[in-house]
Design a protein around this motif. Sequence first.
Motif, PDB file in Angstrom:
ATOM      1  N   ASN A  26      18.824 -44.954  -2.796  1.00 34.90           N
ATOM      2  CA  ASN A  26      20.079 -45.600  -3.173  1.00 34.90           C
ATOM      3  C   ASN A  26      20.171 -46.999  -2.582  1.00 34.90           C
ATOM      4  N   LYS A  27      20.739 -47.906  -3.353  1.00 34.03           N
ATOM      5  CA  LYS A  27      20.942 -49.262  -2.861  1.00 34.03           C
ATOM      6  C   LYS A  27      22.199 -49.327  -1.999  1.00 34.03           C
ATOM      7  N   GLU A  28      22.118 -50.093  -0.924  1.00 29.81           N
ATOM      8  CA  GLU A  28      23.262 -50.299  -0.041  1.00 29.81           C
ATOM      9  C   GLU A  28      24.108 -51.448  -0.608  1.00 29.81           C
ATOM     10  N   VAL A  29      25.409 -51.200  -0.744  1.00 29.89           N
ATOM     11  CA  VAL A  29      26.302 -52.170  -1.386  1.00 29.89           C
ATOM     12  C   VAL A  29      27.334 -52.705  -0.390  1.00 29.89           C
ATOM     13  N   LEU A  30      27.424 -54.017  -0.314  1.00 32.02           N
ATOM     14  CA  LEU A  30      28.424 -54.711   0.506  1.00 32.02           C
ATOM     15  C   LEU A  30      29.392 -55.431  -0.417  1.00 32.02           C
ATOM     16  N   VAL A  31      30.703 -55.251  -0.190  1.00 29.84           N
ATOM     17  CA  VAL A  31      31.727 -55.958  -0.962  1.00 29.84           C
ATOM     18  C   VAL A  31      32.601 -56.740   0.013  1.00 29.84           C
ATOM     19  N   LYS A  54      22.905 -54.713   9.187  1.00 29.23           N
ATOM     20  CA  LYS A  54      21.741 -54.439   8.344  1.00 29.23           C
ATOM     21  C   LYS A  54      21.817 -55.262   7.066  1.00 29.23           C
ATOM     22  N   THR A  55      20.711 -55.294   6.380  1.00 30.28           N
ATOM     23  CA  THR A  55      20.635 -56.036   5.128  1.00 30.28           C
ATOM     24  C   THR A  55      21.085 -55.137   3.977  1.00 30.28           C
ATOM     25  N   TYR A  56      21.942 -55.669   3.127  1.00 29.80           N
ATOM     26  CA  TYR A  56      22.425 -54.905   1.976  1.00 29.80           C
ATOM     27  C   TYR A  56      21.652 -55.315   0.728  1.00 29.80           C
ATOM     28  N   ASP A  57      21.379 -54.325  -0.110  1.00 29.74           N
ATOM     29  CA  ASP A  57      20.614 -54.583  -1.331  1.00 29.74           C
ATOM     30  C   ASP A  57      21.432 -55.352  -2.358  1.00 29.74           C
TER      31      ASP A  57
END
Length: 207
Positions: A2-7, A96-99
Amino acid sequence: MNKEVLVVDLDGTLYATNTFHRYIKYLFLRSVESMDLILSFQILICVFFRILRIISHSKFKYYVLLFSTNKSYINSTEFIQSINVYARDLSGLYDKTYDLRILATAAPASYSKEIAFKYKFDVCIATEMSDTEYSPAFENAKENKRENVVNFLNSRGLKTIDLLITDHSDDLALIKISKNNIIINPDEKFKKELQSLDIQYKVVNIL
């Protein structure tokens, strides 16, 4: 995987100001400098109607953008440079880095998309101006904002927001569906509202 999502929200979050209020001032000053007295008058009328609550904030935004569309002297880069002093570096808030990094805002797309590009967001979901008549769905705010973000994630085959960073209770609909929330400079009323809904969040106080 799963991709990590940042909003991330814009006004009051990525920028320590309401960028749309700054944009109204910018539009008015540039219209006066350019001797565009029609737009100057239109902006003043919109502000007057809004102060008297004759029109909603959403409708106010619609008409300001409608009247100022396709003005050659309006330069989004120039405007963004004028508000650089309010920009915040939020990169230290997540470890961390978000995808996928999304800038989601009720502010106009006319300059928000350029801000998103400047700060290396992958996507900007903002208030888009169109040729259609005004409708409550026009402004990318509150439930509309949640729906637009969810629809975008669904289009990418994604289901969740891993981290939401915002400052405002207007984003409560998004906060409810985010796994983790960072709230910037919340007032006591906002904190009590979150606590009453049993929402987990982290407070960050920042200038």
